[in-house]
Design an enzyme around this catalytic site. Structure first.
Site, PDB file in Angstrom:
ATOM      1  N   GLY A  47       0.686  -1.360   0.060  1.00 35.83           N
ATOM      2  CA  GLY A  47      -0.261  -0.199   0.055  1.00 35.83           C
ATOM      3  C   GLY A  47       0.710   1.140  -0.148  1.00 35.83           C
ATOM      4  N   HIS A  48       2.160   1.146   0.061  1.00 34.71           N
ATOM      5  CA  HIS A  48       2.913   2.567   0.204  1.00 34.71           C
ATOM      6  C   HIS A  48       3.990   2.335  -0.964  1.00 34.71           C
ATOM      7  CE1 HIS A  48       5.462   5.570   2.172  1.00 34.71           C
ATOM      8  NE2 HIS A  48       4.445   5.887   2.780  1.00 34.71           N
ATOM      9  N   PHE A  49       3.872   2.592  -1.966  1.00 29.50           N
ATOM     10  CA  PHE A  49       2.832   2.837  -2.801  1.00 29.50           C
ATOM     11  C   PHE A  49       2.905   2.000  -3.944  1.00 29.50           C
ATOM     12  CE2 PHE A  49       4.091   6.877  -0.827  1.00 29.50           C
ATOM     13  CZ  PHE A  49       2.950   7.277  -0.195  1.00 29.50           C
TER      14      PHE A  49
END
Length: 145
Positions: A47-49
């Site tokens: 999720g990052h990124f």
């Protein structure tokens, strides 16, 4: 030098939150050096990124705090098995110079600045390929559990 088996004696953290893979140098009461191999398989990259994976800055701070905690434990000759932990109590003067990417080796250094009543202050920096990526002052607090 400390391999992972010994690191696990000094840190209560486990996967996916253990952020120190090796300690390369430790001088009781003075300084410590170690590293984290940053793999593309780290859970935070999901999720990052997704299209531009970078290690979150707060996890770089956490990694330096974990390394500093090991120095604190070595200095007072205690371990979590003695019923104590080193908590991250604060950080200041944090600066991020460049991103840490999958495949990087995050080299970390921590120097003891001061300590009083179980609160320890460290001057920390993290590097990739000899280039500083983050600097911060870290506070840890030793507490009984």
């Amino acid at each position: 030098m400390m391999h992972i088996d010994e690191i696990l004696e000094y840190l209560p953290h486990r996967y996916p939150f253990l952020l120190v893979d090796r300690v390369t140098e430790v001088e009781k009461g003075k300084s410590i050096k170690g590293y984290k191999n940053v793999s593309f398989n780290e859970p935070f990259f999901t999720g990052h990124f997704p299209d531009n994976p970078i290690m979150p800055g707060v996890l770089i701070i956490e990694a330096m705090a974990q390394l500093s905690g090991i120095l604190g434990f070595v200095t007072v000759e205690r371990k979590p098995s003695d019923g104590v932990v080193q908590y991250l109590a604060g950080s200041s003067k944090a600066r991020f110079k460049r991103p840490v990417l999958p495949g990087d080796r995050l080299d970390m250094e921590s120097e003891f600045i001061s300590g009083k009543r179980g609160i320890w202050k460290f001057d920390c920096r993290a590097l990739v390929d000899g280039e500083v990526v983050c600097v911060a002052e870290i506070l840890t607090a030793e507490r009984e559990v």
